[in-house]
Write an enzyme that holds these catalytic residues in place. Structure first.
Site, short mmCIF file in Angstrom:
data_model
loop_
_atom_site.label_atom_id
_atom_site.label_comp_id
_atom_site.label_asym_id
_atom_site.label_seq_id
_atom_site.Cartn_x
_atom_site.Cartn_y
_atom_site.Cartn_z
N TYR A 92 -9.94 -0.68 4.17
CA TYR A 92 -9.11 -0.66 2.96
C TYR A 92 -8.85 0.77 2.47
O TYR A 92 -7.72 1.25 2.50
CB TYR A 92 -9.78 -1.51 1.88
CG TYR A 92 -8.97 -1.58 0.61
CD1 TYR A 92 -7.83 -2.37 0.55
CD2 TYR A 92 -9.34 -0.84 -0.51
CE1 TYR A 92 -7.06 -2.42 -0.62
CE2 TYR A 92 -8.58 -0.89 -1.67
CZ TYR A 92 -7.45 -1.67 -1.73
OH TYR A 92 -6.69 -1.71 -2.87
N ARG A 280 0.71 2.30 -11.90
CA ARG A 280 -0.64 2.45 -11.38
C ARG A 280 -0.84 3.93 -11.08
O ARG A 280 0.11 4.61 -10.75
CB ARG A 280 -0.74 1.68 -10.05
CG ARG A 280 -1.59 0.47 -10.07
CD ARG A 280 -1.71 -0.20 -8.72
NE ARG A 280 -0.70 0.15 -7.73
CZ ARG A 280 -0.82 1.14 -6.86
NH1 ARG A 280 -1.90 1.90 -6.84
NH2 ARG A 280 0.14 1.38 -5.99
N LYS A 285 4.09 7.77 -7.47
CA LYS A 285 4.82 7.33 -8.67
C LYS A 285 5.60 8.46 -9.35
O LYS A 285 6.38 8.21 -10.26
CB LYS A 285 3.88 6.66 -9.67
CG LYS A 285 3.20 5.41 -9.12
CD LYS A 285 4.20 4.28 -8.93
CE LYS A 285 3.51 3.00 -8.44
NZ LYS A 285 4.43 1.91 -8.18
N ARG A 318 -7.62 2.81 -7.39
CA ARG A 318 -8.13 3.51 -6.20
C ARG A 318 -8.76 4.87 -6.51
O ARG A 318 -8.61 5.84 -5.75
CB ARG A 318 -6.99 3.73 -5.18
CG ARG A 318 -6.29 2.47 -4.77
CD ARG A 318 -5.16 2.73 -3.80
NE ARG A 318 -4.29 1.56 -3.73
CZ ARG A 318 -3.06 1.55 -3.21
NH1 ARG A 318 -2.57 2.65 -2.68
NH2 ARG A 318 -2.34 0.46 -3.20
N LEU A 383 8.57 -3.40 -9.57
CA LEU A 383 8.85 -4.57 -10.41
C LEU A 383 8.97 -4.21 -11.88
O LEU A 383 9.61 -4.92 -12.64
CB LEU A 383 7.74 -5.61 -10.21
CG LEU A 383 7.71 -6.21 -8.80
CD1 LEU A 383 6.55 -7.17 -8.65
CD2 LEU A 383 9.02 -6.92 -8.49
N ALA A 385 10.69 -1.95 -13.22
CA ALA A 385 12.11 -1.75 -13.55
C ALA A 385 12.78 -3.09 -13.82
O ALA A 385 13.54 -3.24 -14.80
CB ALA A 385 12.81 -1.04 -12.38
N ASP A 505 21.68 -12.11 42.92
CA ASP A 505 22.08 -10.83 42.36
C ASP A 505 21.19 -9.76 43.01
O ASP A 505 20.09 -10.07 43.49
CB ASP A 505 21.89 -10.89 40.84
CG ASP A 505 21.97 -9.53 40.20
OD1 ASP A 505 22.94 -8.81 40.46
OD2 ASP A 505 21.04 -9.18 39.42
N ASP A 686 19.62 -11.09 36.61
CA ASP A 686 18.91 -10.57 35.43
C ASP A 686 19.85 -10.06 34.35
O ASP A 686 19.42 -9.76 33.26
CB ASP A 686 18.03 -9.39 35.85
CG ASP A 686 18.85 -8.16 36.14
OD1 ASP A 686 19.80 -8.28 36.95
OD2 ASP A 686 18.58 -7.10 35.56
C1 GDG Z 1 3.66 -3.25 -4.32
C2 GDG Z 1 4.67 -2.16 -3.99
C3 GDG Z 1 6.44 -3.61 -4.91
C4 GDG Z 1 1.34 -2.72 -14.24
N1 GDG Z 1 0.61 -2.19 -15.22
C5 GDG Z 1 0.25 -3.20 -16.01
C6 GDG Z 1 0.77 -4.37 -15.52
N2 GDG Z 1 1.43 -4.05 -14.42
C7 GDG Z 1 2.15 -5.00 -13.57
C8 GDG Z 1 3.64 -4.85 -13.78
C9 GDG Z 1 4.19 -5.27 -12.45
C10 GDG Z 1 3.08 -4.87 -11.47
O1 GDG Z 1 1.91 -4.71 -12.22
C11 GDG Z 1 3.39 -3.55 -10.78
O2 GDG Z 1 4.51 -3.74 -10.01
P1 GDG Z 1 4.92 -2.81 -8.81
O3 GDG Z 1 6.25 -3.21 -8.35
O4 GDG Z 1 4.73 -1.40 -9.19
O5 GDG Z 1 3.93 -3.29 -7.66
P2 GDG Z 1 2.55 -2.95 -6.95
O6 GDG Z 1 1.66 -4.08 -7.24
O7 GDG Z 1 2.03 -1.62 -7.30
O8 GDG Z 1 2.83 -2.89 -5.35
C12 GDG Z 1 5.84 -2.22 -4.94
C13 GDG Z 1 5.38 -4.66 -5.17
O9 GDG Z 1 4.29 -4.53 -4.29
C14 GDG Z 1 5.93 -6.06 -5.01
O10 GDG Z 1 6.35 -6.29 -3.72
O11 GDG Z 1 7.41 -3.69 -5.92
O12 GDG Z 1 6.81 -1.28 -4.55
O13 GDG Z 1 4.04 -0.89 -4.04
O14 GDG Z 1 4.34 -6.66 -12.39
O15 GDG Z 1 4.02 -5.66 -14.83
N3 GDG Z 1 0.61 -5.55 -16.12
C15 GDG Z 1 -0.14 -5.58 -17.24
N4 GDG Z 1 -0.71 -4.47 -17.77
C16 GDG Z 1 -0.54 -3.27 -17.18
O16 GDG Z 1 -1.05 -2.27 -17.68
N5 GDG Z 1 -0.31 -6.74 -17.88
#
Ligand code: GDG
Length: 721
Positions: A92, A280, A285, A318, A383, A385, A505, A686
């Protein structure tokens, strides 16, 4: 209801086990994947009534025994995979997060190549495979998620070939120039691992294209409109942009505690515009550049001092990996410098929080802010965004979004920036803060329509539907490798027959393809075999080739075989002379030759072969990618020239050939069949040009047509060699 079983596999099970005050506590996670699966399973189209989730539980078997009764009851049956701490660390933190993660996010200098980590990564995947195989049955569907489990599909396929397997990568797949930095053995293992699935999904078409290019360059496997034929199976590669539960975020705007928190926030920060971001902790980022751009914006626009605040939230992640703890220190320092140098007693330009926000608080911030600043240097999707866009039920708020996030492909009404361009970012912060309300509204609403229409349910549904379609397609597109039974049948048929036609062939069938076609001469064994076959009275042996009549005569003229040259343009019966099968004209050759010469200059290693009735451009000795690209260009250029000229251009095995229309192997064997009745026909080839011959034999009951190689074909059977 259909009892098809679905197994979701991810690195972690969707809950965490923590030790709070010496008591083990199980808390459900609220990740994007669980939301996606929950909403998909409620849809009509979900065929699954029995759903299992397999992943690492974050504990060993003894702790699991204690806590399993506390695991929240859901639609899923959870199955933990146990991996020893030391191995998990290498799989991991080691291979997954210190090699794949940095490399696939275009941070090659952060990648730590370590053979031991790779070995442990494979072994951890074997553990997953073992755990799954104890439960799986051939008709089950498995959906594997993410970069931790890239080799798993192949491991499962080897054990249970009939499974339906989908694989989805949540992070970017990088361009081949980055991917090739991995040792070749690792490249092959990861790609072959993923190709063990029936459907391989990515967030964007760019990532899918990068993957296909790596498959071509590393494994030499080409694709036809995102379909690959691999290991006797059809594999589909496509884009499925993950999304969110739109309604959940949209409706949250009016949720009581969100409304309350929002008004508290606005009251506290009254008179100030609010910029917000949440990520994160991760070097991908782009937080440092974001802070620098904000600083520049404040320096360039002093009127905003005391009037704007940046609420920066970093979620711990991490932090045992050095690169992450370094990043944390860097952000801490930047924030304190900015607050110290630009701020004053009454005003703190950055409110910095290093914590996990409760959902309501995050929603209050999404909906209270004037501008969301999302600037990753690379991000599979992002996500946050989409969540910000969905949450703005008020139709206000500006999204500044990095073009390096997968989300930028869909959210095109955001203010899209390059995260390395601090000057542009500073300018867009200003533009965003000053954007008129009606412009904010149309931009947000356009983006909301997209996220609402293609939401997380659509995403999962789309993936699962496609997976089912590929499986159906595989059945219609079977590649039937000859088994013992059909081999016996063929031999019996041969023995019983009184008159036999053998159509063979040459290149790729009787001899291997080699770099220089002149070197592919028949050996003594082959000549002896042909002679023996052709000497039997019941047998008519035809060599049917794209080679010229002169070449065939030179190498086989002394054998009792008939020959068809240049794909059917010329024919010579066993003891007759060569004669031309069609009326031809050859004045086009000079022009086609000069077009092809241009491609010889543009594609080192390629060469032209001129035959009596055709001209061939060979690119087997060229760089694979370049050859493929130039071949497509040449075909389109030739097509323009050939228009109205009764000529045809044809793509064969690493060749592009121009010849007179009306010549193909199918037409020439039709003539052979019109002259004589056979009660046994055997045809082997072929190449694509052999498909005309196979097509002609489809309805001949007494025929055995054989495609050499693993590709789908009109032939009745395939053989590897
Ligand atoms: C991968 C890919 C891809 C974040 N901080 C808090 C919180 N969050 C939630 C957000 C969102 C999710 O965590 C983060 O979304 P990401 O899109 O950044 O996804 P990751 O989990 O880092 O990783 C990424 C994703 O997979 C999906 O395929 O988009 O590119 O790296 O949902 O809302 N939620 C709460 N408190 C927080 O402080 N409650």
């Amino acid at each position: 209801m259909n009892q098809t079983r679905l197994f979701i596999v991810s690195n972690r099970l969707p809950f965490t086990i923590s030790n709070d005050d010496n008591e083990l506590v199980v808390k459900p996670s609220s990740g994007g994947l669980i939301t996606a699966m929950d909403s998909y399973l409620q849809t009509e189209s979900s065929r699954f009534s029995d759903v299992h989730w397999v992943g690492f539980a974050g504990c060993g078997p003894s702790v699991w025994e204690k806590v399993k009764k506390d695991v929240p009851e859901t639609t899923y049956q959870f199955h933990p995979v146990f991996i020893f701490k030391e191995q998990y660390e290498q799989y991991y933190n080691g291979f997954s997060n210190s090699i794949i993660w940095p490399l696939f996010h275009y941070f090659p200098s952060f990648a730590e190549y370590n053979e031991e980590h790779f070995e442990q990564y494979l072994l951890a995947n074997e553990h997953f495979c073992e755990a799954l195989c104890r439960m799986l049955r051939p008709g089950d569907t498995v959906w594997i998620h993410d970069y931790h489990l890239m080799p798993l599909a192949k491991m499962l396929r080897t054990r249970l070939p009939e499974l339906t397997i989908g694989f989805f990568l949540h992070i970017p797949f990088p361009s081949f120039e980055i991917f090739r930095m991995l040792p070749r053995k690792w490249q092959e293992s990861l790609l072959k691992g993923m190709l063990g699935a029936d459907l391989v999904g990515f967030h964007t078409i760019d990532y899918a294209t990068h993957f296909l290019q790596s498959v071509l360059m590393t494994l030499g496997l080409d694709n036809d409109r995102h379909l690959l034929s691999y290991d006797n199976r059809l594999v589909k590669v496509d884009a499925f942009p993950i999304s969110i539960d739109f309604n959940n975020f949209h409706q949250a705007y009016n949720r009581e505690n969100v409304v309350q928190l929002r008004s508290q926030l606005k009251e506290k920060l009254e008179g100030q515009k609010i910029i917000f971001s949440v990520d994160r902790l991760d070097y991908t980022k782009g937080v440092s550049n974001r802070l620098r751009a904000y600083e520049l914006f404040l320096k360039q626009n002093p009127a905003y001092r005391n009037k704007v605040v940046f609420v920066l939230t970093i979620v711990p992640s991490r932090d045992t990996i050095v690169k992450y703890s370094e990043r944390k220190r860097m952000i801490d320092e930047l924030v304190s410098r900015l607050n110290g140098e630009v701020g004053n007693i009454q005003w703190q330009p950055v409110i910095y929080r290093y914590c996990n926000l409760p959902f309501e608080e995050m929603l209050a911030l999404y909906t209270a802010c004037d501008l969301a600043l999302i600037t990753p240097l690379r991000d599979g999707m992002n996500l946050v965004a989409k969540e910000f866009v969905a949450s703005r039920k008020d139709g206000q708020g500006v999204l500044v979004l990095s073009e390096m996030a997968g989300a930028a492909r869909e959210l095109t009404d955001a203010l899209v920036i390059n995260p390395n361009d601090i000057i542009e970012m500073a300018q867009r912060i200003k533009d965003g803060l000053e954007m008129a309300p009606d412009e904010q509204q149309w931009r947000i609403q356009n983006m909301q329509r997209r996220v609402e229409n293609y939401n997380v349910k659509t995403w999962a549904d789309d993936f699962m539907t496609e997976l089912k379609l590929v499986k159906e397609k595989q059945e219609g597109f079977q590649i039937f490798f000859m088994d013992q039974h059909s081999k016996r049948e063929l031999l019996d048929g041969y023995r019983r027959a009184k008159s036999r036609l053998l159509l063979l062939d040459y290149d790729g069938t009787l001899v291997q393809h080699v770099g220089d076609p002149d070197k592919a001469v028949p050996g003594q064994n082959l000549r002896r075999l042909l002679k023996e076959l052709a000497s039997r009275e019941e047998n008519d042996v035809y060599l049917i080739s794209g080679r010229s009549s002169a070449w065939l005569s030179k190498h086989f003229g002394d054998l009792p075989v008939a020959m068809i040259a240049e794909h059917g343009a010329r024919l010579k019966q066993q003891d007759g002379e060569w004669h031309t099968e069609i009326q031809t004209h050859n004045e086009w050759k000079a022009q086609v030759h000069s077009i092809m010469e241009m491609y010889v200059r543009r594609c080192p290693g390629s060469f032209i072969e001129e035959k009596d009735f055709s001209i061939v451009w060979h690119y087997r000795n060229c760089n694979v990618e370049q050859g493929k690209l130039r071949a497509l260009e040449l075909i389109s250029e030739l097509n323009e020239y050939l228009h109205h000229r009764h000529l045809q251009v044809m793509k064969g095995h690493k060749i592009v050939e121009v010849r007179n229309s009306g010549i193909d192997k199918g037409t020439s064997i039709r003539k052979v069949l019109q002259k004589k009745q056979y009660d046994f026909i055997f045809a082997a080839g072929d190449d694509r040009t052999d498909e005309d011959m196979f097509k002609m034999l489809v309805d001949q009951r007494q025929s055995y047509s054989i495609k050499v190689g693993p590709d789908a074909s009109y032939a009745k059977f395939n053989l590897h060699t």
